[in-house]
Structure formats: structure tokens, C-alpha cells
Design an enzyme around this catalytic site. Structure first.
Site, PDB file in Angstrom:
ATOM      1  N   GLU A  53       0.829  -1.214   0.000  1.00  0.00           N
ATOM      2  CA  GLU A  53       0.000   0.000   0.000  1.00  0.00           C
ATOM      3  C   GLU A  53       0.861   1.261   0.000  1.00  0.00           C
ATOM      4  O   GLU A  53       0.509   2.254  -0.615  1.00  0.00           O
ATOM      5  CB  GLU A  53      -0.964   0.010   1.197  1.00  0.00           C
ATOM      6  CG  GLU A  53      -2.102  -0.987   1.057  1.00  0.00           C
ATOM      7  CD  GLU A  53      -2.982  -0.746  -0.174  1.00  0.00           C
ATOM      8  OE1 GLU A  53      -3.003   0.382  -0.692  1.00  0.00           O
ATOM      9  OE2 GLU A  53      -3.618  -1.712  -0.633  1.00  0.00           O
ATOM     10  N   GLN A 105       0.688   6.941  -5.209  1.00  0.00           N
ATOM     11  CA  GLN A 105       1.250   7.729  -6.338  1.00  0.00           C
ATOM     12  C   GLN A 105       1.918   6.866  -7.403  1.00  0.00           C
ATOM     13  O   GLN A 105       2.597   7.403  -8.266  1.00  0.00           O
ATOM     14  CB  GLN A 105       2.313   8.760  -5.892  1.00  0.00           C
ATOM     15  CG  GLN A 105       2.153   9.319  -4.524  1.00  0.00           C
ATOM     16  CD  GLN A 105       1.237  10.518  -4.518  1.00  0.00           C
ATOM     17  OE1 GLN A 105       0.813  10.972  -5.569  1.00  0.00           O
ATOM     18  NE2 GLN A 105       0.885  11.004  -3.358  1.00  0.00           N
ATOM     19  N   TYR A 120       9.113   9.601  -4.473  1.00  0.00           N
ATOM     20  CA  TYR A 120       8.517   9.888  -3.156  1.00  0.00           C
ATOM     21  C   TYR A 120       9.230   9.077  -2.064  1.00  0.00           C
ATOM     22  O   TYR A 120       8.642   8.242  -1.392  1.00  0.00           O
ATOM     23  CB  TYR A 120       7.010   9.586  -3.155  1.00  0.00           C
ATOM     24  CG  TYR A 120       6.240  10.387  -4.171  1.00  0.00           C
ATOM     25  CD1 TYR A 120       5.816  11.687  -3.885  1.00  0.00           C
ATOM     26  CD2 TYR A 120       5.968   9.865  -5.423  1.00  0.00           C
ATOM     27  CE1 TYR A 120       5.132  12.441  -4.817  1.00  0.00           C
ATOM     28  CE2 TYR A 120       5.287  10.615  -6.367  1.00  0.00           C
ATOM     29  CZ  TYR A 120       4.868  11.896  -6.072  1.00  0.00           C
ATOM     30  OH  TYR A 120       4.193  12.632  -6.994  1.00  0.00           O
ATOM     31  N   TYR A 169      -5.937   6.344   4.774  1.00  0.00           N
ATOM     32  CA  TYR A 169      -6.104   5.343   3.707  1.00  0.00           C
ATOM     33  C   TYR A 169      -5.326   4.064   4.037  1.00  0.00           C
ATOM     34  O   TYR A 169      -5.867   2.961   4.004  1.00  0.00           O
ATOM     35  CB  TYR A 169      -5.634   5.911   2.350  1.00  0.00           C
ATOM     36  CG  TYR A 169      -5.607   4.823   1.306  1.00  0.00           C
ATOM     37  CD1 TYR A 169      -6.782   4.419   0.694  1.00  0.00           C
ATOM     38  CD2 TYR A 169      -4.423   4.154   0.991  1.00  0.00           C
ATOM     39  CE1 TYR A 169      -6.785   3.374  -0.232  1.00  0.00           C
ATOM     40  CE2 TYR A 169      -4.414   3.116   0.081  1.00  0.00           C
ATOM     41  CZ  TYR A 169      -5.595   2.742  -0.528  1.00  0.00           C
ATOM     42  OH  TYR A 169      -5.598   1.702  -1.419  1.00  0.00           O
ATOM     43  N   ASP A 171      -9.159   6.618  -1.093  1.00  0.00           N
ATOM     44  CA  ASP A 171      -8.182   7.423  -1.834  1.00  0.00           C
ATOM     45  C   ASP A 171      -8.890   8.021  -3.058  1.00  0.00           C
ATOM     46  O   ASP A 171     -10.120   7.935  -3.176  1.00  0.00           O
ATOM     47  CB  ASP A 171      -6.964   6.575  -2.227  1.00  0.00           C
ATOM     48  CG  ASP A 171      -7.316   5.498  -3.241  1.00  0.00           C
ATOM     49  OD1 ASP A 171      -8.513   5.345  -3.580  1.00  0.00           O
ATOM     50  OD2 ASP A 171      -6.395   4.811  -3.710  1.00  0.00           O
ATOM     51  N   CYS A 196     -18.742   1.643 -18.561  1.00  0.00           N
ATOM     52  CA  CYS A 196     -20.034   1.488 -17.872  1.00  0.00           C
ATOM     53  C   CYS A 196     -20.822   0.289 -18.390  1.00  0.00           C
ATOM     54  O   CYS A 196     -21.534  -0.365 -17.633  1.00  0.00           O
ATOM     55  CB  CYS A 196     -20.866   2.753 -18.037  1.00  0.00           C
ATOM     56  SG  CYS A 196     -20.055   4.191 -17.348  1.00  0.00           S
TER      57      CYS A 196
HETATM   58 FE1  SF4 Z   1     -18.329   3.839 -12.925  1.00  0.00          FE
HETATM   59 FE2  SF4 Z   1     -19.837   3.607 -15.105  1.00  0.00          FE
HETATM   60 FE3  SF4 Z   1     -19.832   1.690 -13.247  1.00  0.00          FE
HETATM   61 FE4  SF4 Z   1     -20.955   4.014 -12.763  1.00  0.00          FE
HETATM   62  S1  SF4 Z   1     -21.592   2.545 -14.277  1.00  0.00           S
HETATM   63  S2  SF4 Z   1     -19.619   2.890 -11.375  1.00  0.00           S
HETATM   64  S3  SF4 Z   1     -19.593   5.424 -13.841  1.00  0.00           S
HETATM   65  S4  SF4 Z   1     -18.101   2.323 -14.545  1.00  0.00           S
END
Ligand code: SF4
Length: 357
Positions: A46, A51, A91, A129, A147, A208
Site C-alpha cells: 500500500e 502515487q 517519493y 487510507y 483514496d 459502464c
Molecule cells: Fe463507474 Fe460507469 Fe460503473 Fe458508474 S456505471 S460505477 S460510472 S463504470
């Protein structure tokens, strides 16, 4: 107004957990620190992942664990050895803090990484975190690990447009995840969110259509996933120019020096750097003599490079130089044979300059 009222009133927490966890079970990334739930390995991974991208971290993680397989090995190591194993990850205060904290674990906690928030957060370099990641992943406790990635995912899921650069927004997300996290399997829950953010709900063009929690996502329903999260622009990055000198003595050895023990790249080694602004038009050789007590002759520019940190950018012009005379003052330079340079930890920008030697 409670978090529940504000953000979770229509959110099907149980359905979300089920969809997320069954997707994770089938799709989780095969990462070396997931082979077991050893808190030391989770901790090291972790810290490295802050970064830094997963693909970059994997070889460093293997190498680090090979060199320092237990808290005792890391606690007993020389700091320069630890920095050398970290060389290139950037870092570097992360490495120093990690070793400092591990020494405390050995001295105060008998070598056992604490499994409670109070003791963990006292350790150097462990913020909210990392604390959440260690407690949930290694000890299976229902503690949020929030995060930027996690905030991105939940900003979209719950259509939250608060500025994620603000500390109070992070607190809000911690409260939300406190409500939403699975109590049966918090370890998988937090890792599932991390994986979702890394592979599906990515910063640009989230996938999505393949998202396992799409039906719970408000941003998707509204078609605004590319507008979230909201993040205020960071302050302008300041540029500083330097001449970097690769000075040889009559034996062909090269001058290097150790950076200060505090601040940026502390305790790493470098070729001497001359801030162009401080020259005020005077010759580099004169400035150098005043600072180091050494007469040198600088050669023509051999190359230039740029290194961007989070808050500043270095513009570096690399020059060869020859040592002419030393006046006997105790300066901070070491002259080292070229073949021995690789045993010193250097920042990435100076490693790149080795090509000009
Ligand atoms: Fe992310 Fe799209 Fe899933 Fe919503 S639907 S959590 S915007 S990938």
C-alpha cells in the site's frame, strides 16, 4: 442532514455489495501481495502503491520482499540499502517513513503489526487510507480505505459533486463507505472497489457497459459519468532550472554528493546541481568555487532533461566538467569511480544522466 439522508436514501446497499463482491470473486487481479493476508506485505504494497501504478510496483515489491522479508529485516537494514531498493519509485519519504514505523513495530509491538486504528495511526507514514487498507485487507475489519480512486467511483455511483481535493470531502466518503462496506467480507469489499476503479470505473472513458454495479450508478443513469468526480485544479507547478555538473578528477572519478537529510529526495545522492537563478549572470565556475572551494572547468552542454514532481519541475542541463585544483577546504563532494556509482541510491533524473558519463 446525515450521510444517509444526503446520499444513500435510494441506494440498495445489500444489492450493491452482492453485485460488487461476486464480480470481484470472478475477476480479481492476481497481485503478489494478495497471495496471503500478511499485514507487513499489505503495508509495504500500500505504501508503494501511493502515487505509483500497480505494474510499476510489482517488480519493486518482489525485490523489496526478497531483501527485507520480515519487519525484523527491514528494521535492521541500513537506510541507504532501503533507499537503493526504492530507487526509481520516487517519493522517497515513503521508504524512510516505512522503515521508521517498522522499527517502532519491532521495538514497541514485538514485531506484530498492530490490528487496531489507534496504534496504527501513530506510526509514521500511515494515514487514514493506509490504516483502512491494512485493517480491512489484512485483519478483515470493516474500516474504509478512501483514496482518489475510491472517491471517483463513489462520486459517480452516488452523483456527488463535492470537490474531492478537499479534506472534508474525503471525510464524507469515509462516512459513506462506513455505511456501505460489507461486514461479512470487508477485505474483499475494499479490494473490489480498488479493482473496480482501476479496471472499470477508470478516470477517462469508464467501461459502464461492462460495469457490475451499473444498475446502482446514478451518474450512469443520468449520463454524466464523464463529469465526475469534481476536482479543483492543483496550484501551478513551479519550474526551477539547474546546471548539473559531472565533474571528473584526474583519476577519472566522478563527483557526487548526498542531498540534505530533510526535504525533497532527502539522503539520496546526486551530481552537483547549480541553480541558474543564483548565478545572476556570473560564471558557473565562480559560483562553484565560492560554494565548494574547488576550481573546475565546465564543458559544453551534453544533454537536458526535465523532471516533474507534484509541486515543482526541474529543468536540468547536464555538463561535463574537469576538476582543476582543490584548495583543501572540506567540501561535501565524494569522488567515486564510475563503476561504483550503481551502489548509491540516486533519484530517477540523475540515474538518467548516467548515460552522459
Ligand atoms: Fe463507474 Fe460507469 Fe460503473 Fe458508474 S456505471 S460505477 S460510472 S463504470
Amino acid at each position: 442532514m446525515t450521510v444517509q439522508d444526503r446520499t444513500l436514501h435510494n441506494f440498495n446497499i445489500l444489492g450493491f455489495q452482492q453485485d460488487l463482491l461476486s464480480w470481484y470473486e470472478a475477476n480479481k487481479r492476481d497481485l503478489p501481495w494478495r497471495k496471503d493476508q500478511d499485514p507487513y506485505k499489505v503495508w509495504v504494497s500500500e505504501i508503494m502503491l501511493q502515487q505509483t501504478k500497480v505494474d510499476t510496483v510489482i517488480p519493486y515489491f518482489h525485490n523489496f520482499l526478497e531483501k527485507f522479508p520480515t519487519v525484523y529485516d527491514l528494521a535492521a537494514a541500513e537506510e541507504q540499502e532501503v533507499l537503493k531498493a526504492w530507487e526509481g519509485l520516487g517519493y522517497y519519504s515513503r521508504a524512510r517513513n516505512l522503515q521508521h514505523a517498522v522499527r517502532e513495530v519491532v521495538e514497541q509491538y514485538n514485531g506484530q503489526v498492530p490490528d487496531n486504528p489507534k496504534d496504527l495511526e501513530q506510526l509514521k507514514g500511515i494515514g487514514s487510507y493506509t490504516k483502512g487498507a491494512i485493517l480491512s485487507i489484512a485483519f478483515n475489519k470493516p474500516v474504509p480505505a478512501v483514496d482518489g480512486n475510491v472517491m471517483r467511483v463513489f462520486s459517480r455511483l452516488l452523483n456527488i459533486d463535492d470537490d474531492i481535493a478537499q479534506q472534508k470531502t474525503k471525510k464524507l466518503f469515509e462516512q459513506i463507505i462506513h455505511e456501505v462496506i460489507s461486514h461479512e467480507d470487508p477485505s474483499s469489499f475494499n479490494q473490489a472497489i480498488m479493482d473496480l476503479g482501476a479496471t472499470v470505473c477508470t478516470p477517462k472513458s469508464p467501461s459502464c457497459l461492462f460495469c457490475p454495479v451499473q444498475e446502482h450508478c446514478q451518474a450512469f443513469a443520468l449520463g454524466i459519468e464523464d463529469q465526475l468526480p469534481v476536482k479543483a485544479k492543483a496550484k501551478k507547478n513551479k519550474t526551477i532550472s539547474y546546471h548539473v555538473l559531472q565533474i571528473r578528477n584526474e583519476n577519472g572519478e566522478v563527483a557526487i554528493e548526498k542531498r540534505s537529510k530533510d526535504g525533497l529526495l532527502a539522503n539520496l545522492w546526486q551530481f552537483p546541481m547549480i541553480p541558474v537563478k543564483e548565478l545572476n549572470g556570473s560564471p558557473v565556475e565562480e559560483w562553484f568555487y565560492n560554494q565548494y572551494g574547488l576550481r573546475i572547468k565546465m564543458g559544453k552542454k551534453q544533454g537536458q532533461l526535465k523532471h516533474v514532481f507534484s509541486h515543482i519541475t526541474w529543468e536540468l542541463e547536464v555538463h561535463p566538467a574537469q576538476l582543476i585544483v582543490e584548495d583543501g577546504t572540506n567540501h561535501s563532494l565524494c569522488f567515486v569511480p564510475v563503476e561504483e556509482l550503481s551502489s548509491y541510491p540516486f533519484p530517477v533524473s540523475h540515474q538518467k544522466m548516467m548515460q552522459y558519463l
